[in-house]
Design an enzyme around this catalytic site. Sequence first.
Site, PDB file in Angstrom:
ATOM      1  N   LYS A  79     -22.230 -41.545  33.033  1.00  0.00           N
ATOM      2  CA  LYS A  79     -23.232 -40.549  33.412  1.00  0.00           C
ATOM      3  C   LYS A  79     -23.689 -40.874  34.829  1.00  0.00           C
ATOM      4  O   LYS A  79     -24.257 -41.946  35.084  1.00  0.00           O
ATOM      5  CB  LYS A  79     -24.426 -40.568  32.458  1.00  0.00           C
ATOM      6  CG  LYS A  79     -25.476 -39.505  32.781  1.00  0.00           C
ATOM      7  CD  LYS A  79     -26.622 -39.545  31.785  1.00  0.00           C
ATOM      8  CE  LYS A  79     -27.656 -38.472  32.080  1.00  0.00           C
ATOM      9  NZ  LYS A  79     -28.793 -38.520  31.132  1.00  0.00           N
TER      10      LYS A  79
ATOM     11  N   LYS B  64     -20.226 -37.285  32.505  1.00  0.00           N
ATOM     12  CA  LYS B  64     -21.218 -36.277  32.898  1.00  0.00           C
ATOM     13  C   LYS B  64     -21.596 -36.511  34.355  1.00  0.00           C
ATOM     14  O   LYS B  64     -21.953 -37.642  34.691  1.00  0.00           O
ATOM     15  CB  LYS B  64     -22.464 -36.382  32.000  1.00  0.00           C
ATOM     16  CG  LYS B  64     -23.545 -35.368  32.324  1.00  0.00           C
ATOM     17  CD  LYS B  64     -24.766 -35.563  31.432  1.00  0.00           C
ATOM     18  CE  LYS B  64     -25.846 -34.531  31.770  1.00  0.00           C
ATOM     19  NZ  LYS B  64     -27.076 -34.715  30.967  1.00  0.00           N
TER      20      LYS B  64
ATOM     21  N   SER C  28     -25.642 -28.270  33.577  1.00  0.00           N
ATOM     22  CA  SER C  28     -26.446 -27.095  33.934  1.00  0.00           C
ATOM     23  C   SER C  28     -26.200 -26.606  35.346  1.00  0.00           C
ATOM     24  O   SER C  28     -26.157 -25.393  35.599  1.00  0.00           O
ATOM     25  CB  SER C  28     -27.933 -27.412  33.749  1.00  0.00           C
ATOM     26  OG  SER C  28     -28.329 -28.497  34.580  1.00  0.00           O
TER      27      SER C  28
END
Length: 405
Positions: free
Chosen positions: A272, A325, A351
Site C-alpha cells: 500500500k 494499492k 478512488s
Amino acid sequence: MKFSAFLIATLAGASYAFAPLTPSSFRANSAIRAAEEEPPVDKTMRSVDDGTTHKLFDPTSGDHPSVIRNNNDGVWVSQRSRPRRNRKNAAMRGMVRECIVTPNNFIYPLFIHEDSNENVPIESMPGCQRHTLDSMLKEIGESLELGVNTFVLFPKVPDHLKTNMGVEAYNPEGIVPRALRMIKEKYPDVIMCTDVALDPYSNQGHDGVVEDGKILNDITITQLCKQAVCQAHAGSDIVAPSDMMDGRVKAIRDALDSEGFTDVSILSYTAKYASAYYGPFRDALDSHPGFGDKKTYQQDPANGREALIEAALDAAEGADMLMVKPGMPYLDVIRRLKDNSNLPIAAYHVSGEYAMIKAACERGWLNEKDVVLETLTCFKRAGADIILTYYAKQAAQWLKEDGLY
C-alpha cells in the site's frame, strides 16, 4: 505534465487503440461512407500509381526487393509468422484471449453511514454514495443478481465517536458489526470483507495511534487485533488490514486463531503506497490525515522491490491473499508479486483512478464502458486474481449485456 493528466491521456490513447471499430467509434460518418464506396483493391498493385508523373520507388523491383510477388502475381511480404491471424475476427480473438475478467474477480467496496436516513452522494466520486444500511442491503442484492459475490465495507464514523485510540473500531454495536449481522442474516452466502485500520475511527485521521506526531506501531496492532476479532464475531469472512504496521498480519492471525476463527481469511494490504490517488476515498469517509502524511508507514511510490519484502513477511505471517494499492499506476508491482508469490494477488482500483475515468467520461473524452473494461482486464493481465473496484456492479452489468458472463 502532472501524472494524473498523463494517465488520462494514456488511457484515452489506449481506449481508441483497443476499442472495436463500430460506427460510434468514428466522429465523421464520411469516413464510413468513403470506405463503403471504395472499389476492390488491386492486389497486384501494378496500376496503383498510373498517371503519377514524379519518380517513384517500387518495393517489388531491384536486386533486393522489400516486397515480392506470390503465385497469383499479388504483392507478398515473405513473412511466415503473422500474429494478425489470431486477431482476424471476434471468435478467433475470443478463443486465444489470455485474460478473462468475470464478476467473480470483483470485490465491491461500499461506503456506509448513519448520519441521516438518506444516501449521501460523494461529489468527488460520481455514481458512488454513502449508503444507509437499508440501501446497503439493496445494493448487495442487486449486485448478487449480476454475479458480484464479495463486498467490503467502509464506514463514515461520526466525529463524536472518533478518538486517538480508535476504540469505536471494536464496538460490537458499531456500524460495521451491525451491518455485517444484517447482511449475513439476509444473504448468508455472501462473502464479506472488512477493513482493519483505525483511520475511520481516529480523531487524528491516521491509521494508527498517535503520540507526539508519531504513529505507534505495536500499540496500534493491539487495537487492530481487537477490531479484527470483533469483525469476525459479527460475520466477516475476510479481514483486510490496511494500516501497514510492521508485524500486524502475524498478530491478527494469532488473535483470530486463538478465538476460534481459523477459517477467517486475511487479505493483507501488502504493498500500500503513500499515494496521491486516495483523496476521493478520504472525502467519502471524512478521514483525511489531521496532520502530516502517511509516508512513515505506507510505501514510497518510488520503490518496487520493497513490495517483495512486505510480501514475504505477510506470507510468512499467515496472509491468505496479498493486495497492491493503488492499481493502475502500480501494474509493475502487481506483476512482481505475482511472479514471486503463490498466494492470490489483489489489486485495488482506487478512488482517484475511478474519479479520473469519471471526469474524462463526463467530458466526452473517453468511452466509459470501453475504458473501464480495458482497465479491469489490464489488472488481470498484470497478474491480479482479485480486483477491488467501485465499478464492480456496473462492470458486471456490462459483461452480462455483452454475453461475456
